[in-house]
Design a protein around this motif. Structure first.
Motif, PDB file in Angstrom:
ATOM      1  N   ALA A 397       0.838  -1.205   0.000  1.00 27.57           N
ATOM      2  CA  ALA A 397       0.000   0.000   0.000  1.00 27.57           C
ATOM      3  C   ALA A 397       0.873   1.256   0.000  1.00 27.57           C
ATOM      4  O   ALA A 397       0.578   2.229  -0.696  1.00 27.57           O
ATOM      5  CB  ALA A 397      -0.914  -0.010   1.225  1.00 27.57           C
ATOM      6  N   MET A 398       1.974   1.215   0.780  1.00 24.53           N
ATOM      7  CA  MET A 398       2.865   2.374   0.793  1.00 24.53           C
ATOM      8  C   MET A 398       3.502   2.562  -0.575  1.00 24.53           C
ATOM      9  O   MET A 398       3.622   3.684  -1.076  1.00 24.53           O
ATOM     10  CB  MET A 398       3.947   2.192   1.870  1.00 24.53           C
ATOM     11  N   SER A 427      -6.870  -1.160  -4.056  1.00 18.27           N
ATOM     12  CA  SER A 427      -7.745  -0.142  -4.643  1.00 18.27           C
ATOM     13  C   SER A 427      -7.795   1.042  -3.681  1.00 18.27           C
ATOM     14  O   SER A 427      -7.524   0.889  -2.488  1.00 18.27           O
ATOM     15  CB  SER A 427      -9.144  -0.708  -4.863  1.00 18.27           C
ATOM     16  N   LEU A 428      -8.132   2.239  -4.190  1.00 12.40           N
ATOM     17  CA  LEU A 428      -8.125   3.441  -3.356  1.00 12.40           C
ATOM     18  C   LEU A 428      -9.539   3.739  -2.879  1.00 12.40           C
ATOM     19  O   LEU A 428     -10.510   3.416  -3.557  1.00 12.40           O
ATOM     20  CB  LEU A 428      -7.599   4.630  -4.173  1.00 12.40           C
ATOM     21  N   GLY A 429      -9.652   4.388  -1.724  1.00  7.00           N
ATOM     22  CA  GLY A 429     -10.970   4.635  -1.133  1.00  7.00           C
ATOM     23  C   GLY A 429     -11.697   5.818  -1.736  1.00  7.00           C
ATOM     24  O   GLY A 429     -12.025   6.772  -1.032  1.00  7.00           O
ATOM     25  N   PHE A 430     -11.924   5.772  -3.060  1.00  8.85           N
ATOM     26  CA  PHE A 430     -12.701   6.846  -3.690  1.00  8.85           C
ATOM     27  C   PHE A 430     -13.917   6.223  -4.358  1.00  8.85           C
ATOM     28  O   PHE A 430     -13.921   5.039  -4.670  1.00  8.85           O
ATOM     29  CB  PHE A 430     -11.862   7.573  -4.751  1.00  8.85           C
ATOM     30  N   ASP A 431     -14.939   7.056  -4.594  1.00  4.90           N
ATOM     31  CA  ASP A 431     -16.150   6.534  -5.212  1.00  4.90           C
ATOM     32  C   ASP A 431     -15.932   6.410  -6.719  1.00  4.90           C
ATOM     33  O   ASP A 431     -16.121   7.362  -7.471  1.00  4.90           O
ATOM     34  CB  ASP A 431     -17.319   7.468  -4.914  1.00  4.90           C
ATOM     35  N   VAL A 473      -6.869  -6.066   4.284  1.00  6.51           N
ATOM     36  CA  VAL A 473      -6.149  -5.142   5.159  1.00  6.51           C
ATOM     37  C   VAL A 473      -6.482  -3.738   4.665  1.00  6.51           C
ATOM     38  O   VAL A 473      -6.487  -3.488   3.460  1.00  6.51           O
ATOM     39  CB  VAL A 473      -4.621  -5.379   5.090  1.00  6.51           C
ATOM     40  N   VAL A 474      -6.793  -2.823   5.600  1.00  9.20           N
ATOM     41  CA  VAL A 474      -7.083  -1.439   5.210  1.00  9.20           C
ATOM     42  C   VAL A 474      -5.945  -0.563   5.721  1.00  9.20           C
ATOM     43  O   VAL A 474      -5.628  -0.582   6.912  1.00  9.20           O
ATOM     44  CB  VAL A 474      -8.429  -0.980   5.797  1.00  9.20           C
ATOM     45  N   THR A 483      -7.257  -0.223   0.160  1.00  5.08           N
ATOM     46  CA  THR A 483      -7.725  -1.545   0.579  1.00  5.08           C
ATOM     47  C   THR A 483      -6.866  -2.582  -0.122  1.00  5.08           C
ATOM     48  O   THR A 483      -6.715  -2.532  -1.343  1.00  5.08           O
ATOM     49  CB  THR A 483      -9.189  -1.761   0.150  1.00  5.08           C
ATOM     50  N   ALA A 484      -6.306  -3.498   0.652  1.00  5.98           N
ATOM     51  CA  ALA A 484      -5.496  -4.570   0.071  1.00  5.98           C
ATOM     52  C   ALA A 484      -6.268  -5.870   0.237  1.00  5.98           C
ATOM     53  O   ALA A 484      -6.731  -6.167   1.337  1.00  5.98           O
ATOM     54  CB  ALA A 484      -4.162  -4.663   0.802  1.00  5.98           C
ATOM     55  N   GLN A 485      -6.420  -6.622  -0.853  1.00  5.68           N
ATOM     56  CA  GLN A 485      -7.161  -7.888  -0.761  1.00  5.68           C
ATOM     57  C   GLN A 485      -6.418  -8.992  -1.480  1.00  5.68           C
ATOM     58  O   GLN A 485      -5.734  -8.754  -2.470  1.00  5.68           O
ATOM     59  CB  GLN A 485      -8.550  -7.720  -1.404  1.00  5.68           C
ATOM     60  N   SER A 486      -6.587 -10.206  -0.956  1.00  6.77           N
ATOM     61  CA  SER A 486      -6.028 -11.340  -1.698  1.00  6.77           C
ATOM     62  C   SER A 486      -6.917 -11.560  -2.929  1.00  6.77           C
ATOM     63  O   SER A 486      -8.060 -11.102  -2.970  1.00  6.77           O
ATOM     64  CB  SER A 486      -5.994 -12.587  -0.817  1.00  6.77           C
TER      65      SER A 486
END
Length: 1301
Positions: A397-398, A427-431, A473-474, A483-486
């Motif tokens: 994420a960093m 993915s980024l937390g935007f709409d 993981v957020v 947001t990181a997802q497998s």
């Protein structure tokens, strides 16, 4: 219980087979942690010793156990002082090589006294790299820079600074010396009443940190990799070294070892130098060419081995420090290499390089779990993979936000981009694509990931076989939420429309369902209280679901059933959801608040508490009606709905009324138990008494049948079939009731607990935790504060109010900071953050921001680059923010978000109005946003220069939210151990808790929050049973672990320091006890300030110890402060205050100031008399003491008169001034810390034991009265601490102690 026997047996089954070798293999569990003898059934588990023959040192013997792996012996040898420089070797038994991954018991001929030879093996490139890495780790082993920089799961610990080394050893050494005069005067800033709050003492300089310089430089040479012809001579790689004597050498790592070559920085000559000093280990080579290295390396290793293992074991999740001293940046070949590889640490040990996270996460869930050993293996694997995944996701994420990862859709605008790195999807937390348009746009898109994470957490905890969730993981970093997802296998190759076979991708327009998913989700519906319900899709067909519509089911290419988008697992929170045309309950309508998004859900804890509350209500109604029936009074019981439970004794001892809600988390089980029991009694009546059915039906009606919630009610865009209208109406009512329950029960319940000091929050994080345990979301903080303000006991809630206001201000500031940072590009980051902190905390009226130099910001180039990282907008708006604007925004945000009106326009007004501390606000905002500032004294109040400069902002860390997998069996052992202790069976409790500690170690490794609680309880038990050494050792571990896992100034750490000080005092280590108490007081001043109920306990402790070392004036300063604080928070008539008066009186007595002593003791006596009555033992004790004081005062007066009359020739009887005995001081310390020892004669003891045993049998016989009886009640101790061993009856053990609170 019999399973315990197998557990040590299978503990280490797959240690290392599936996971990379741990750095310190054997620090994982202490030898003392093995299970208690009587429960172990497996006999062959006994350890034995083998002899190790290593080249160049004397043979030594090593204790091993049969279920260890051969590789664990490797780890021990790599950690031992005399063999630590070897990494590339094998172990031989009678000429046969032992396999790395085999268990010792499977090795033929290995037994007590066998000889294992260490044989040096030829190097490969991989082995040579591991060797260089290991040597670098040894050289850096005392260097704290990794902990300050927040890498490799290192974190800080300062306990050893205050204990001067290991407590166990010093105990034996210092026994005799302890009564020598010791300097007890604390630094000025620790004394009561001091206004100074320095920051530097937070991280005192540790003597070992001035690292001994062994080498100036050790780095990879620029000549790597070896050219083909040198490869064929066995060259693996080249190193470049500058020794402490400034000699520059070039070293070849070859298959046979390390030797000097003739290359220089600019001239390549790989031929061996003469002499070439060929050595199998790099350390041996350096020893030969540098005398300074030889000397310093030896000293360094000695120090390394002396450190407590808990100071160096890695923590499972990274802990970041919000302050750090100015550090030199040194060359480090391994760090440089790690920064540019996507591998994580030790992953080169794993074949196949990058890890398939999804496969690992799901396979560990599929491991068998039929018995204890299997469950342990499974839980350990799950925990390990989760902690690795969290580390990888954070790093990814960093990298994404810093612009180091290429997007998978690079042509779209920055906000829309998605990324894949190391098999993780970001993915980024935007709409994106107006997905959340109806829910609040970007604001909703920002909260959705945390809601989703809560859903993942919940479904993971329910753990239904066959239902899979994604690793999630957020990460909040630099103002962005990632947001990181497998990755579900195959998801990237197909369209989302095709893959979703359950749920809806457009918030309920098109909805599909699937029988297998319904079946799997049905299994979660009971624990999660989710109702199976029907909705209409766009074609007006009814579709059955057992979750909210957004929850999507996808079958991956691996055939597993995945659920994702769990953001609405729990029902909506109507207090924050505008519902036009609905009649809300009166409480909710009164509160009337709106929120910025429509994704507000109730917390799981609230749903559980609400259901539990309803069950108890139902119980009461049904029971009352049945009672009345039995008594043939056929009057209608509606008037008794919430009536007195007097007629209920047979069922349950005074079940809490609706007000009490569910204060105890533990009570939900008991509530259900009562309902079951009721059901049984009714079933028994069934044939004979048809009226009882009627009763149950009435009770159900009155309470509303409530086992499940429909999460789709009030969801925009979801429609329900006509046939379900009644059900929908009931569900709506249920949601309204739940929202009202939160306002009318949970929040008042929280405030009541705070008034009674049942909970003692000390900072923002502990307040948040206390609220969340009761199911109150943080958005209710304003409501909680309003209730505190209206409370009749307002002044006793001062501490809660201050913490709440501080939390409200820093949370509002955090919201503003988030958007503020998004407009800052990397080159201006430290300037922007320091400017924000100046506007937020500095009294300087007009701070000016420093923009980065113009030539760095090329305008033209940026226009063309579509692909820049998310923050690279040409935006310098942040530079014009002023303190007035910022504080105006903060007040606005507090009003909008928390519905609370702040009365302050500047930071100084806030500090003045609410009694806050700027240093505390700095700590809170830094922890919430990940800022790391320089450790120095900031002049916040200067009006001539701003408090912060760019150089003061050292770093910005990610703030990470993740799932915390639990060790369920260990937790059950822990709980049953606690229960045993509360019934007074200390020994049995102690064994169970030891067992729990074993299992915790086994699942979590050595470092974990829960292990910490376990160690603290063990220490307390050992202390009560009189084993001070064992208590010290366990409590020392608890302190170290709390510092490492929770943070050096976390409120929990402060508590641990206090307990350790008590055990030190009991072991007559007085100066250590004092320095620990001073440390605790300093931390508490920093984290909150002086005016806190817990400070009274701490000051009483300090005052008593000072009294013990005859520092009377100093002692009085602390004890009188404690008296003032106790009086404020407990009221002048409380027993704690009486005790405080008594402690002050004792010091005055020691000073022979009898008038003051009498005055205080009288106050105490009056309190005892009014609270407990004339005949109470406490009142009598106090009255005896008053008599004694009066006699002494009279004797003193006589003597003085004699002197006045006869001048110097007077015949004066010697006065008895009593210096308090250590025993009496310890006795008082035990009392104030909530530990009581009751002196009993042998006969009493026998009777007590028999009585306890008899009660125990009774309990066994009548399980249904389990909470009604206690083995023996004693009068509550006059003081106590909010400890795990809260209020317990006494114990039936030899020193006959009782643990009370």
């Amino acid at each position: 219980m019999l399973l315990n026997g197998d557990c040590p047996e299978s503990l280490k089954k797959e240690e290392g087979a599936a996971e990379p070798p741990r750095e310190n293999g054997l620090d994982e569990a202490d030898p003392g942690d093995e299970t208690t003898g009587q429960e172990v059934i497996v006999i062959q588990d006994t350890g034995f010793s083998v002899k190790i023959l290593a080249p160049g040192i004397e043979p030594f013997s090593l204790q091993v156990s049969p279920q260890e792996m051969v590789q664990e012996i490797h780890q021990v040898l790599m950690d031992r002082e005399d063999t630590c420089h070897r990494t590339c070797f094998s172990l031989h038994l009678d000429g046969n090589v032992l396999d790395h991954f085999s268990e010792l018991r499977s090795v033929e001929g290995l037994q007590e006294g066998s000889v294992l030879r260490v044989v040096e093996e030829p190097y490969t490139v991989r082995e040579a790299r591991i060797h260089v890495r290991h040597v670098r780790d040894l050289l850096k082993s005392l260097d704290p820079s990794d902990a300050f920089n927040g890498v490799d799961c290192n974190s800080l610990s300062f306990l050893s600074v205050f204990t001067d080394g290991d407590l166990g050893d010093s105990g034996k050494r210092k026994k005799g010396l302890e009564m020598d005069p010791i300097d007890c005067t604390p630094p000025e800033y620790i004394l009561p009443g001091s206004r100074e709050r320095p920051l530097c003492p937070l991280q005192p300089q540790n003597r070992d940190w001035k690292p001994l310089q062994c080498l100036k430089v050790l780095t990879m040479s620029g000549w790597n990799p070896p050219p083909g012809n040198r490869k064929m001579h066995g060259d693996l790689m080249y190193l470049f070294v500058i020794t402490a004597e400034d000699r520059q050498v070039s070293i070849t790592a070859s298959t046979r070892g390390f030797y000097l070559n003739q290359s220089t920085a600019y001239h390549f000559n790989p031929k061996p130098a003469s002499p070439r000093f060929l050595s199998h280990s790099l350390v041996e080579l350096l020893n030969q060419i540098s005398p300074a290295f030889r000397k310093n390396f030896a000293v360094l290793q000695k120090k390394r081995v002396q450190r407590h293992p808990f100071e160096r074991i890695a923590t499972p999740f990274q802990v970041y420090s919000w302050t750090a001293p100015q550090a030199e940046h040194a060359m480090d070949c391994v760090r440089a290499e790690d920064a540019y590889t996507s591998r994580l640490g030790y992953e080169e040990h794993i074949p196949g390089q990058t890890r398939d996270w999804n496969e690992e996460l799901q396979t560990t869930r599929e491991l068998p779990r039929k018995n204890l050993p299997e469950r342990l293996l499974r839980e350990r694997a799950i925990f390990k993979v989760h902690s690795d995944f969290t580390a990888a996701a954070t790093r990814g994420a960093m990298a994404v936000i810093d612009g180091n990862v290429m997007a998978i859709n690079p042509s779209e605008e920055t906000k829309m981009q998605m990324f894949i790195w190391n098999n993780i999807f970001f993915s980024l937390g935007f709409d994106v694509r107006d997905h959340y348009k109806d829910f609040g746009g970007d604001v909703a898109a920002y909260v959705a990931p945390t809601n989703d994470l809560n859903g993942v957490r919940t479904y993971n905890a329910v753990d239904v076989e066959g239902l899979y969730t994604l690793g999630t993981v957020v990460v909040d970093y630099r103002g962005y939420r990632v947001t990181a997802q497998s990755i579900i296998p195959g998801i990237l190759e197909r369209d989302q429309e095709q893959s979703v076979i359950y749920g809806s991708i457009d918030f309920g327009k098109t909805v599909v369902s699937h029988p297998r998913y319904l079946e799997l989700l049905e299994r979660t519906s009971r624990p999660l209280k989710i109702l199976r319900h029907r909705v209409l899709n766009d074609r007006d067909e009814e579709v059955e679901l057992c979750s909210s519509v957004e929850c999507k089911g996808i079958i991956g290419n691996d055939g597993r059933h995945y659920i994702l988008d769990l953001l609405r697992t729990f029902p909506p929170d109507l207090n924050f959801l505008p519902v036009p045309g609905e009649e809300l309950p009166e409480e909710c309508a009164r509160a009337g608040f709106q929120h910025r998004h429509k994704l507000c859900c109730l917390r799981q804890e609230l749903v559980d508490a609400f259901v539990e509350h309803r069950y108890l209500l139902f119980m009461k109604l049904a029971a009352l009606q049945l009672m009345q029936q039995k008594a043939s009074q056929l009057e209608t019981p509606s008037s008794l709905e919430n009536g007195g439970p007097s007629s209920l004794e047979s069922k349950s001892e005074d079940p809490p009324g609706p007000e009490a809600g569910s204060e105890e988390e533990g009570s939900s089980a008991s509530g259900l138990a009562k309902v079951k029991e009721l059901a049984e009694t009714i079933a028994a009546d069934d044939g004979t008494d048809p009226r009882s059915r009627e009763v149950i039906r009435n009770a159900c009606k009155a309470v509303g049948s409530i086992s499940r919630f429909n999460p789709d009610i009030f969801s925009p865009g979801v429609r329900f079939p006509e046939s379900c209208q009644d059900e929908v109406r009931d569900q709506k009512q249920l949601l309204k009731d739940a929202a009202a329950f939160l306002l009318s029960c949970q929040i008042p319940g929280l405030v009541k607990d705070c008034v009674e000091h049942a909970v003692l929050p000390m900072d923002g994080a502990t307040l948040a935790e206390v609220m969340r345990q009761r199911g109150i979301n943080m958005r209710y903080l304003g409501k909680v504060l309003e209730l505190v303000l209206r409370s009749p006991a307002r002044h006793q809630l001062d501490h809660v109010y201050k913490i709440g206001i501080g939390e409200l201000i820093t949370r509002s500031a955090k919201h503003i900071f988030k958007t503020y940072l998004q407009g800052v590009e990397l080159s201006g980051l430290s300037a922007a953050i320091s400017h924000f902190l100046n506007c937020f905390l500095s009294s300087y009226p007009n701070p000016v921001a420093h923009l980065p130099a113009d030539e760095l910001v090329s305008k033209k180039r940026n226009k063309r680059r579509k692909n820049r990282p998310p923050g690279a907008a040409d935006n310098t708006a942040w530079a014009v923010v002023t303190p007035q604007e910022l504080w105006k925004d903060i007040c606005q945000e507090a009003k909008n978000y928390f519905d609370f009106h702040l009365e302050c326009e500047t930071v100084d007004q806030a500090v003045e109005t609410y009694g806050l501390q700027k240093i505390t606000l700095l700590r809170e905002i830094s922890l919430k946003t990940g800022i790391q500032v320089l450790l120095k004294e900031y002049s916040f109040d200067s009006r001539h220069k701003p408090a912060f400069t760019e150089e003061d902002v050292l770093n910005i860390f990610p703030v990470v939210k993740h799932v915390n997998p639990k060790a369920s069996d260990a937790f059950h052992f822990f709980q049953s151990g606690q229960a045993k202790v509360q019934q007074g069976f200390l020994k049995e409790g102690c064994e169970l808790i030891n067992e729990a500690l074993n299992l915790f170690n086994n699942v979590y490794g050595a470092m974990h929050v829960e292990t910490c609680a376990c160690l603290r309880l063990l220490a307390r038990l050992h202390y009560i049973m009189g084993d001070y050494a064992e208590a010290l050792s366990n409590q020392q571990k608890a302190v170290l672990m709390s510092e490492r896992v929770m943070g050096i100034e976390h409120p929990n750490t402060i508590q641990e320091y206090m307990h350790l000080a008590l055990y030190c005092f009991a072991s007559s280590q007085l100066s250590t006890a004092l320095s620990l108490l001073y440390r605790a007081r300093y931390l508490m001043l920093l984290v909150f300030g002086e005016d806190h109920p817990e400070m009274a306990l701490l000051d009483n402790n300090i005052g008593l110890v000072l009294h013990g070392v005859m520092e009377y004036d100093l002692s009085l300063r602390f004890l009188e402060n404690a008296l003032a604080v106790s009086t404020k928070y407990h009221g002048p008539k409380a027993l704690k205050v009486a005790l405080s008066h008594h402690l002050v009186a004792r010091v005055y007595e020691s000073k022979a100031e009898f008038r003051s002593a009498l005055q205080h003791e009288k106050e105490g006596y009056t309190i005892y008399k009014t609270q407990l009555g004339e005949d109470h033992e406490k009142t009598k004790e106090s009255s005896e003491y008053l008599k004694c004081l009066t006699q002494q005062a009279v004797a003193l007066q006589r003597t003085m008169n004699e002197i006045y009359r006869n001048g110097s020739s007077a015949n004066i009887p010697p006065l008895k001034f009593t210096a308090p005995s250590m025993a009496s001081v310890l006795e008082q310390l035990n009392v104030i810390n909530g530990i009581l020892f009751i002196p009993l004669s042998q006969k009493d003891l026998e009777n007590l034991k028999a009585e306890v045993a008899r009660r125990h049998q009774l309990q066994e016989a009548s399980r249904n009265k389990d909470r009604a009886e206690e083995p023996m009640a004693t009068e509550p101790a006059p003081a106590g601490s909010p400890e795990d061993l809260g209020s317990q009856p006494p114990a039936a053990k030899d020193p006959s102690p009782s643990v009370q609170g």
